[in-house]
Design a protein around this motif. Sequence first.
Motif, short mmCIF file in Angstrom:
data_model
loop_
_atom_site.label_atom_id
_atom_site.label_comp_id
_atom_site.label_asym_id
_atom_site.label_seq_id
_atom_site.Cartn_x
_atom_site.Cartn_y
_atom_site.Cartn_z
N PRO A 1 0.84 -1.19 0.00
CA PRO A 1 0.00 0.00 0.00
C PRO A 1 0.89 1.25 0.00
O PRO A 1 2.09 1.17 0.26
N ARG B 1 -1.26 -7.13 4.95
CA ARG B 1 -2.56 -7.70 4.56
C ARG B 1 -3.19 -8.47 5.72
O ARG B 1 -4.39 -8.37 5.97
N GLU B 2 -2.38 -9.26 6.41
CA GLU B 2 -2.90 -10.05 7.53
C GLU B 2 -3.38 -9.17 8.67
O GLU B 2 -4.43 -9.41 9.25
N ILE C 1 -2.50 1.17 8.75
CA ILE C 1 -2.83 -0.24 9.01
C ILE C 1 -2.18 -0.70 10.31
O ILE C 1 -2.83 -1.28 11.18
N ALA D 1 4.42 -6.96 2.82
CA ALA D 1 3.08 -6.88 2.20
C ALA D 1 2.14 -7.91 2.82
O ALA D 1 0.98 -7.60 3.13
N LEU D 2 2.63 -9.12 3.02
CA LEU D 2 1.81 -10.16 3.64
C LEU D 2 1.42 -9.77 5.06
O LEU D 2 0.26 -9.91 5.46
N ARG E 1 0.35 2.28 4.99
CA ARG E 1 1.14 1.30 5.76
C ARG E 1 1.09 1.64 7.24
O ARG E 1 0.84 0.78 8.09
N ALA F 1 -4.33 -6.01 8.44
CA ALA F 1 -5.53 -5.28 7.98
C ALA F 1 -6.75 -6.20 8.05
O ALA F 1 -7.82 -5.78 8.49
N ALA F 2 -6.60 -7.44 7.62
CA ALA F 2 -7.72 -8.39 7.65
C ALA F 2 -8.15 -8.67 9.08
O ALA F 2 -9.36 -8.73 9.36
#
Length: 90
Positions: free
Chosen positions: A26, A79-80, A34, A75-76, A31, A82-83
């Motif tokens: 992002p 994403r984790e 998040i 990045a992973l 970043r 944020a999820a």
Amino acid sequence: MERNTSQDAAVRAEALAQRVRAARLPEPGERARIRAGAGVTLADFAQTLGVSQMTMSRWERGAAEPRLEQRVAYALLLREVAAATTEEAS
């Protein structure tokens, strides 16, 4: 034998392309949002990714960018996190 080499090259190229796709980060401000939104410290992210807090700060601000393998991991992680934050808010 030449055909195998071409097939091997195609497999390696696809693997690299997948890593590049996985490494999409992002924008720098996002970043930080998040990470902070999840209540995670810069030090926690740095430790998780095996880098210094200063390096993490530079990545987060966009002053520097991680190399490909670090970029994939960062990045992973984003994403984790944020999820997980989104799931908690639901």
